[in-house]
Design a protein around this motif. Structure first.
Motif: not given
Ligand SMILES: Cc1cc2nc3c(=O)[nH]c(=O)nc-3n(C[C@H](O)[C@H](O)[C@H](O)COP(=O)(O)OP(=O)(O)OC[C@H]3O[C@@H](n4cnc5c(N)ncnc54)[C@H](O)[C@@H]3O)c2cc1C
Lengths: 322, 385
Positions: B360, B357, B141, A205, B370, B367, B100, B135, B165-168
């Motif tokens: 994040i 903001f 996550g 990675q 990803m 992320t 949205h 989602f 969760i995190w449903t904006s």
């Molecule tokens: C402001 C905001 C708005 C959002 N709005 C929405 C929304 O409207 N609807 C919705 O469904 N979701 C929403 N989200 C959620 C968002 O999609 C998730 O936060 C995101 O997908 C990451 O999940 P997590 O926060 O659980 O982090 P995790 O998945 O736990 O990740 C934590 C860290 O680990 C890293 N990581 C995880 N897996 C791996 C891997 N395989 N390899 C390398 N690194 C890895 C990540 O890159 C990150 O840095 C929102 C989030 C934020 C902050």
């Protein structure tokens, strides 16, 4: 070269044709085979094929006078015999760089205050290197003010300067884009082949992220470059846009080169490795017609003093040429 | 004088469309003024964003760029992009919950039953109804395919149970486009379905989450035996992953146009207080903005030509978020005290909200890691193992 997204079709057609020619021909012969002079013959202003040629030249690491010819093409109204090469400012000194300089070629430089002037004896003022250079594509000249022959007086030169600079910058950016593409392509290929700990480098990675950032940077350069080049088909390109393209080309080149070196490991730090010559060529091209460092500072200075963040192009005006 | 209207919506006349919209903004400056006033209070901003949508739709501009079948006037995403940019130029601070629109609405146009799309989209366009996107879950996550919220068919309905969760913006939303499991957990992404849930249904509970920047944009959404008509399945049952990828490509791609318009607004006033020694840093940010802009135009042109957006939208998200963070780094280094403790104006409070903001943005919508993996695998062809 695999483009992540489709680039303007006509441009890609020219680029790929040039790339094929550059595998068979070098120097002036490659220009003839491509019909480079036809691009701007009879005052034609659609220079897309010329930029496409330069991008292909960068990718192939080939050497032709194309980048020297482009800025002055059609500008001197036959005031000089033959096709003069433009000596573009090199770094921030009074040195000039001439791409693909051949014996006997005429070199013209811009000397604000005096106008466009020819260098009487380019060979005599070509800076010699103390040791062999990795790449001899760019000749660096230190013109002796006493040996400059007037070609276009300063007041007339003023009307030509903008387009000369725009062409030199977009042309050098095209070449830097080709070089960038080449370094990225080679590094990704290498990562897919070389194994360590029983796995390819590409499977790690850490390596994927490095290369993905490089691809992302290359993508933004391509997008900005394509907008400028497509606009060139419709008329003069905004000098601020050309400046941004050149600045970004230099910035992106250096960052992709660093990634390519990191991914390739020690072998890349050998004189013979293909990366070395391409890297050094890009370092030099970054210094041609305004280095990325100087242009970025100028962009910032202008934004600060004018209080305006430039848009550089409008949405409607950036649709591909039809 | 006749009111300037959208008129010709062909791509060839995009410049003319932009001119007409600028004329309209000038002619309606009195009506627009209250909607362009800066507020830091989020409820007020949402109220104004709704009113802006209503005004734009009343005069046609808010319907330009959307298909006629869903209440639009035709045209393409490029027309929507012109409207967005001109509003920002006029001093707008953004659409809040209607961000949205560019994410959810194209997905509904593409995948929803035509009758359902025609029934719900006009009220989305005119600001009377808002949508959220469900989602993520507490245990899903980055690994979205691990999600557990279930939908089970029961007669004409699906019955939904679980938690998002995190449903904006769901605090203000009337609908949630939810990705749910209709298959088994072992089927991973092949067992998922997209479904539109009316948030006023019995069994739905929205619990706002106070964000680190003080706003309550985010929320948890709980579903307990929520009945959803089967006609509200978006796309095919078991093919929700493809719908989600389509939506995320829009979130990653088209949103970058809107956001970059906002970035320019943030940066411009700060140039007044910057010092000479920041020129190179400022120049770099300006250049990065140009890159975001160029990449967004490239993507929107493809979308306008009917191309389906794919993994390459990750480029746009990576560029957008890197630029956003660098831009706010520069603002912090220029006037860090005001960002740390805003005091005087709503603009300052808003700037702090946006600064926080920006920290994040490399997490939402997938992320940064990803996105990089997407580019590496799907564009560069690099493989694991
Ligand atoms: C402001 C905001 C708005 C959002 N709005 C929405 C929304 O409207 N609807 C919705 O469904 N979701 C929403 N989200 C959620 C968002 O999609 C998730 O936060 C995101 O997908 C990451 O999940 P997590 O926060 O659980 O982090 P995790 O998945 O736990 O990740 C934590 C860290 O680990 C890293 N990581 C995880 N897996 C791996 C891997 N395989 N390899 C390398 N690194 C890895 C990540 O890159 C990150 O840095 C929102 C989030 C934020 C902050």
């Amino acid at each position: 070269m695999a483009d992540a997204v489709a680039r303007p079709a006509e441009y890609v057609g020219f680029r790929d044709a040039a790339a094929a020619i550059l595998t068979r021909h070098e120097g002036a012969a490659a220009l003839d085979a491509f019909g480079f002079a036809d691009v701007y013959a009879d005052g034609a202003h659609d220079l897309r094929p010329a930029y496409a040629f330069l991008e292909a030249q960068g990718f192939r690491g080939a050497s032709t006078p194309a980048l020297g010819l482009l800025p002055l093409a059609g500008a001197l109204d036959g005031r000089l015999a033959g096709a003069p090469l433009f000596g573009a400012p090199f770094g921030s000194s009074s040195l000039v760089a001439v791409p693909g300089l051949t014996p006997g070629a005429t070199v013209v430089v811009d000397r604000p205050g005096s106008g466009l002037v020819a260098v009487a004896d380019p060979a005599a003022v070509t800076r010699g290197a103390p040791s062999p250079a990795a790449d001899d594509y760019l000749a660096v000249l230190d013109p002796d003010p006493a040996g400059l022959v007037p070609v276009v007086p300063d007041d007339e030169a003023e009307a030509l300067r903008e387009r000369i600079v725009v062409r030199a910058r977009l042309g050098a950016a095209a070449e830097l884009l080709g070089l960038t593409d080449r370094l990225l392509t080679d590094a990704a290929t290498y990562a897919g082949q070389r194994q360590q700990f029983g796995r390819t480098l590409a499977s790690y990675q850490a390596m994927q992220h490095l290369l993905a950032w490089a691809a992302t940077d290359r993508h933004q350069l391509t997008c900005l470059f394509d907008i400028a080049v497509e606009r060139s088909a419709a008329g003069p390109v905004d000098p601020e846009l050309a400046r941004a393209v050149k600045a970004m080309a230099g910035r992106v080149f250096h960052s992709v080169a660093q990634t390519a070196i990191q991914v390739t490991g020690a072998i890349s730090f050998t004189w013979e490795h293909s990366l070395n010559r391409l890297h050094q060529r890009g370092m030099a091209l970054d210094q041609v017609a305004g280095s990325s460092a100087d242009l970025v500072a100028a962009i910032g200075r202008q934004a600060r003093t004018e209080g305006v963040i430039p848009e550089l192009f409008t949405l409607a005006g950036s649709l591909p040429a039809t | 004088m006749q009111e300037p209207g959208p008129g010709d919506l062909s791509q060839e006349d995009l410049a003319g469309f932009a001119d007409r919209f600028r004329d309209w903004i000038a002619a309606f400056s009195a009506e627009l003024a209250p909607l362009l006033t800066v507020h830091s209070d989020y409820d007020t901003r949402v109220r104004d964003a709704r009113a802006m949508r209503r005004l734009l739709c009343e005069h046609g501009w808010g319907r330009a760029g959307w298909p006629e079948a869903v209440g639009g006037l035709g045209g393409s995403i490029l027309h929507r992009a012109v409207v967005t940019e001109e509003l920002f130029r006029a001093g707008w601070t953004g659409p809040t919950v209607f961000e949205h629109l560019e994410i959810v609405a194209p997905t509904l146009v593409r995948f929803a039953e035509p009758d359902f799309a025609a029934a719900v989209l006009p009220s989305f366009l005119d600001g009377s109804r808002a949508w959220s996107q469900g989602f993520s879950e507490p245990e899903a996550g980055s690994d979205l395919a691990a999600l557990r919220t279930r939908a089970v068919r029961d007669g004409e309905d699906y019955v939904v149970d679980g938690a998002k969760i995190w449903t904006s913006w769901s605090k203000w939303a009337d609908w949630c486009l939810a990705l749910v499991r209709t298959g088994t957990p072992e089927e991973r992404h092949r067992g998922l379905t997209m479904i539109a849930i009316d948030l006023s249904s019995p069994g739905v509970e929205v619990r706002p989450i106070r964000q680190a920047n003080g706003t309550d944009e985010l929320a948890e959404v709980y579903f307990t035996d929520v009945r959803v008509p089967a006609g509200q399945v978006i796309g095919e049952v078991g093919r929700g992953w493809a719908v989600a990828m389509f939506l995320l490509a829009h979130e990653r791609g088209t949103l970058s146009w809107l956001r970059h318009c906002a970035f320019r607004q943030w940066l411009t006033p700060s140039t007044k207080i910057m010092r000479e020694d920041a020129d190179r840093q400022l120049g770099d940010v300006v250049l990065q903005l140009a890159g975001v802009r160029a990449a967004a135009v490239e993507l929107m042109q493809r979308a306008a030509a009917g191309a389906q957006l794919g993994p390459e939208a990750a480029f746009n998200k990576l560029l957008m978020t890197r630029t956003e963070q660098n831009l706010f780094n520069l603002l912090r280094e220029t006037d860090g005290a005001r960002i740390a403790l805003p005091a005087d104006t709503p603009e300052e409070v808003l700037q702090q909200q946006e600064y926080l903001f920006s920290r994040i943005v490399t997490v939402y919508g997938g992320t940064q890691q990803m996105q990089l993996i997407t580019v590496a695998r799907h564009i560069l062809g690099l493989h694991d193992g």
